[in-house]
Write an enzyme that holds these catalytic residues in place. Structure first.
Site, PDB file in Angstrom:
ATOM      1  N   HIS A  63       0.854  -1.196   0.000  1.00  0.00           N
ATOM      2  CA  HIS A  63       0.000   0.000   0.000  1.00  0.00           C
ATOM      3  C   HIS A  63       0.881   1.234   0.000  1.00  0.00           C
ATOM      4  O   HIS A  63       2.100   1.147   0.139  1.00  0.00           O
ATOM      5  CB  HIS A  63      -1.000  -0.024   1.159  1.00  0.00           C
ATOM      6  CG  HIS A  63      -0.408   0.088   2.532  1.00  0.00           C
ATOM      7  ND1 HIS A  63       0.485  -0.826   3.040  1.00  0.00           N
ATOM      8  CD2 HIS A  63      -0.617   0.998   3.526  1.00  0.00           C
ATOM      9  CE1 HIS A  63       0.804  -0.482   4.270  1.00  0.00           C
ATOM     10  NE2 HIS A  63       0.168   0.627   4.600  1.00  0.00           N
ATOM     11  N   ASP A  67       5.617   4.805   5.099  1.00  0.00           N
ATOM     12  CA  ASP A  67       6.550   3.858   5.737  1.00  0.00           C
ATOM     13  C   ASP A  67       6.736   2.592   4.896  1.00  0.00           C
ATOM     14  O   ASP A  67       7.545   1.729   5.232  1.00  0.00           O
ATOM     15  CB  ASP A  67       6.122   3.506   7.172  1.00  0.00           C
ATOM     16  CG  ASP A  67       4.701   2.990   7.287  1.00  0.00           C
ATOM     17  OD1 ASP A  67       3.845   3.378   6.473  1.00  0.00           O
ATOM     18  OD2 ASP A  67       4.435   2.188   8.215  1.00  0.00           O
ATOM     19  N   HIS A  68       6.005   2.500   3.757  1.00  0.00           N
ATOM     20  CA  HIS A  68       6.142   1.333   2.880  1.00  0.00           C
ATOM     21  C   HIS A  68       6.698   1.699   1.498  1.00  0.00           C
ATOM     22  O   HIS A  68       7.065   0.804   0.742  1.00  0.00           O
ATOM     23  CB  HIS A  68       4.787   0.632   2.706  1.00  0.00           C
ATOM     24  CG  HIS A  68       4.232   0.126   4.005  1.00  0.00           C
ATOM     25  ND1 HIS A  68       4.197  -1.209   4.340  1.00  0.00           N
ATOM     26  CD2 HIS A  68       3.734   0.795   5.083  1.00  0.00           C
ATOM     27  CE1 HIS A  68       3.683  -1.343   5.557  1.00  0.00           C
ATOM     28  NE2 HIS A  68       3.400  -0.141   6.036  1.00  0.00           N
ATOM     29  N   ASP A 211      -0.446  -3.548   5.786  1.00  0.00           N
ATOM     30  CA  ASP A 211      -1.099  -3.162   7.033  1.00  0.00           C
ATOM     31  C   ASP A 211      -2.585  -3.503   6.955  1.00  0.00           C
ATOM     32  O   ASP A 211      -3.223  -3.308   5.922  1.00  0.00           O
ATOM     33  CB  ASP A 211      -0.972  -1.649   7.261  1.00  0.00           C
ATOM     34  CG  ASP A 211       0.465  -1.231   7.531  1.00  0.00           C
ATOM     35  OD1 ASP A 211       1.344  -2.114   7.549  1.00  0.00           O
ATOM     36  OD2 ASP A 211       0.698  -0.017   7.714  1.00  0.00           O
ATOM     37  N   HIS A 271       5.928  -5.074  11.526  1.00  0.00           N
ATOM     38  CA  HIS A 271       5.314  -3.748  11.633  1.00  0.00           C
ATOM     39  C   HIS A 271       5.102  -3.434  13.126  1.00  0.00           C
ATOM     40  O   HIS A 271       4.032  -3.029  13.558  1.00  0.00           O
ATOM     41  CB  HIS A 271       3.975  -3.722  10.865  1.00  0.00           C
ATOM     42  CG  HIS A 271       3.539  -2.333  10.447  1.00  0.00           C
ATOM     43  ND1 HIS A 271       2.689  -1.575  11.208  1.00  0.00           N
ATOM     44  CD2 HIS A 271       3.819  -1.586   9.351  1.00  0.00           C
ATOM     45  CE1 HIS A 271       2.466  -0.422  10.583  1.00  0.00           C
ATOM     46  NE2 HIS A 271       3.149  -0.399   9.459  1.00  0.00           N
TER      47      HIS A 271
HETATM   48 ZN   LIG Z   1       2.691   0.897   7.861  1.00  0.00          ZN
HETATM   49 ZN   LIG Z   2      -0.381   1.689   6.499  1.00  0.00          ZN
END
Ligand SMILES: [Zn+2]
Ligand SMILES: [Zn+2]
Length: 311
Positions: A63, A67-68, A211, A271
């Site tokens: 996604h 942070d990804h 996530d 995560h």
């Molecule tokens: Zn994340």
């Molecule tokens: Zn996320």
């Protein structure tokens, strides 16, 4: 086949844990690394491994939260100067990925010297990368977030050479001919090759979640069932079930509970929020079943073929 965590943290990086990135090492199988998510400082994390960026040929983005993906433009730009020139790369990810990368490259005047193919996925997309089939499932997060299930195709078993010698066929190039045919003839008698083959080698299955909050759906659970490795987020570890649900993340006991009837060889919880002290994490890990792990940066898990008869 091996799974490596390059970034295990949630949201913010810390000195010990980077934001999200994983490597599925399928060098032995299909001569490449598959990168899953590309958190900031991905390039720096790779420098601590022997991973060659030029060997990353496919990238899967779960996604579009920062942070990804904030490590992606840097990685793509550098790859060209790290032996990647003219070596094509394909990125799979949610809608919006193409626009974001195009604008980023345009504004920064970046030019890649290799073909880049960006494919936007949706719920139930089916992808094929050499001998791997990848299923895509939409999870439950604040923006579209996907689960990727990588399933390796089954392979033919080995030729039973003892059995061939019993009927008088000596080792030689003929063994390869026999393996590639369904029937063969020797001294006037015809044989079925299948009677001289060992059992098929079952392909492996790796399920990597973006996530998500807990998805109690049975169609989803049967998709991940019988995985060699499941990677799931556990942003919350400390009896914060309601908060996790409210913020579209997961809590550790809920993850374990949701998979209680799901078969898996290994479960990796990742995560992880960096607000937890290391002692606390160690304490939690001690209480987990022996095939369930808390991720940390550079965690590695070999994924061998399972012997027949295993669950
Ligand atoms: Zn994340
Ligand atoms: Zn996320």
């Amino acid at each position: 086949m091996q799974f490596t965590v390059l970034g295990s943290g949630a949201g913010l990086p810390s000195k010990k844990s980077n934001t999200q990135s994983y490597i599925l090492d399928v060098i032995d199988e299909i001569n490449q690394y598959i990168l899953i998510d590309a958190g900031e400082a991905l390039q720096h994390q790779i420098l601590h491994t022997n991973i060659k960026p030029s060997k990353v040929k496919n990238i899967f983005i779960t996604h579009l939260h920062g942070d990804h993906i904030y490590g992606l433009p840097g990685f793509l730009s550098s790859r060209a100067h790290q032996g990647g020139e003219n070596l094509p790369l394909t990125i799979y990810g949610p809608k919006g990925l193409k626009e974001w990368l195009t604008v980023t490259f345009e504004i920064s005047g970046s030019r890649l010297n290799y073909p880049l193919n960006i494919i936007e996925v949706e719920h139930n997309s089916q992808i094929k990368v050499e001998s791997f089939n990848i299923s895509v499932y939409l999870l439950e997060h604040t923006i579209d977030s996907y689960l990727y299930v990588f399933t390796e195709e089954d392979k033919k078993g080995a030729l039973n050479t003892n059995k061939l010698q019993e009927i008088g066929i000596k080792p030689g190039p003929i063994y390869a001919d026999i393996k590639n045919s369904s029937v063969f003839e020797y001294e006037g008698i015809s044989y079925n090759t299948a009677d001289f083959m060992g059992p098929d080698i079952k392909g492996r299955k790796i399920s990597v979640h973006g996530d998500t909050r807990i998805v109690p759906d049975s169609e989803y659970l049967s998709l991940v069932d019988n995985s060699d490795l499941i990677v799931h987020e556990a942003t919350y570890l400390d009896n914060e079930n309601e908060k996790a649900h409210q913020y579209f993340h997961s809590e550790i006991s809920d993850v374990l509970n949701n998979f209680r009837d799901t078969r898996y060889n290994h479960l990796l919880l990742s995560h992880l929020s960096n607000r937890y002290e290391e002692v606390f994490l160690a304490d939690i890990e001690k209480k987990l079943p022996s095939n369930v792990y808390l991720a940390h940066d550079f965690f590695q898990l070999p994924i061998p073929h399972r012997s027949r008869g295993n669950k």
